[in-house]
Write an enzyme that holds these catalytic residues in place. Sequence first.
Site, PDB file in Angstrom:
ATOM      1  CG  HIS A 146      -6.541  -3.007   3.232  1.00 10.33           C
ATOM      2  ND1 HIS A 146      -5.788  -1.902   2.937  1.00 10.33           N
ATOM      3  CD2 HIS A 146      -7.757  -2.798   2.655  1.00 10.33           C
ATOM      4  CE1 HIS A 146      -6.512  -1.047   2.220  1.00 10.33           C
ATOM      5  NE2 HIS A 146      -7.709  -1.580   2.034  1.00 10.33           N
ATOM      6  CD  GLN A 180     -14.832  -1.282  -2.561  1.00 12.12           C
ATOM      7  OE1 GLN A 180     -16.004  -1.534  -2.290  1.00 12.12           O
ATOM      8  NE2 GLN A 180     -14.196  -1.875  -3.549  1.00 12.12           N
ATOM      9  CG  HIS A 190      -8.692  -3.482  -2.190  1.00  7.80           C
ATOM     10  ND1 HIS A 190      -9.770  -2.819  -2.754  1.00  7.80           N
ATOM     11  CD2 HIS A 190      -8.317  -2.732  -1.129  1.00  7.80           C
ATOM     12  CE1 HIS A 190     -10.027  -1.722  -2.064  1.00  7.80           C
ATOM     13  NE2 HIS A 190      -9.152  -1.654  -1.062  1.00  7.80           N
ATOM     14  CG  ASP A 224      -2.017   0.984   1.195  1.00 10.55           C
ATOM     15  OD1 ASP A 224      -1.739   2.183   0.944  1.00 10.55           O
ATOM     16  OD2 ASP A 224      -3.163   0.601   1.415  1.00 10.55           O
ATOM     17  CB  ILE A 225       1.378   4.121  -2.313  1.00 11.76           C
ATOM     18  CG1 ILE A 225      -0.043   4.632  -2.546  1.00 11.76           C
ATOM     19  CG2 ILE A 225       1.859   3.221  -3.435  1.00 11.76           C
ATOM     20  CD1 ILE A 225      -0.158   5.591  -3.734  1.00 11.76           C
TER      21      ILE A 225
END
Length: 144
Positions: free
Chosen positions: A110, A102, A108, A39-40
């Site tokens: 996490h 979301q 996705h 995750d960025i």
Amino acid sequence: AHPFCDDGRMDDCTFCKIVAGDSPSYRVAEDDHTVAFLDIAPANPGHTLVVPRTHVRNIWEISEAAHAQVAGMVHRVAALLNATLAPDGMNVVHSNGEAAWQEVFHFHVHLVPRWHGDDLRLMWNSEPVPPHDLEQIQQRLSFD
């Protein structure tokens, strides 16, 4: 113009662009069906996302088979994070729909490594409810 490309990805989806290699990412694992990348904007070091290669918006659109493929990669990445980062725990989170926070509408999951004192907060605070309330919901949810 149809929003989907010939390969099943959404033209304007951030995660489809990552899967296709059209956007940069920090991949940690991938297979024929899924991609896992950092995750960025991580909640903690090692915060990783697992996505299916094919675009589906949410839990209601993903097939049971594709969901199982994502779950398999989640399991493998959780083991990788545990072996390499040695967290004290791990949150595995899926947010489905805007009301559930979301932000990217491509299914996705996490994986957030956790350490004692890492300052992350509970997603919710709740209190037990009377058994009667639980029984009513249980009756509504039965698969009969």
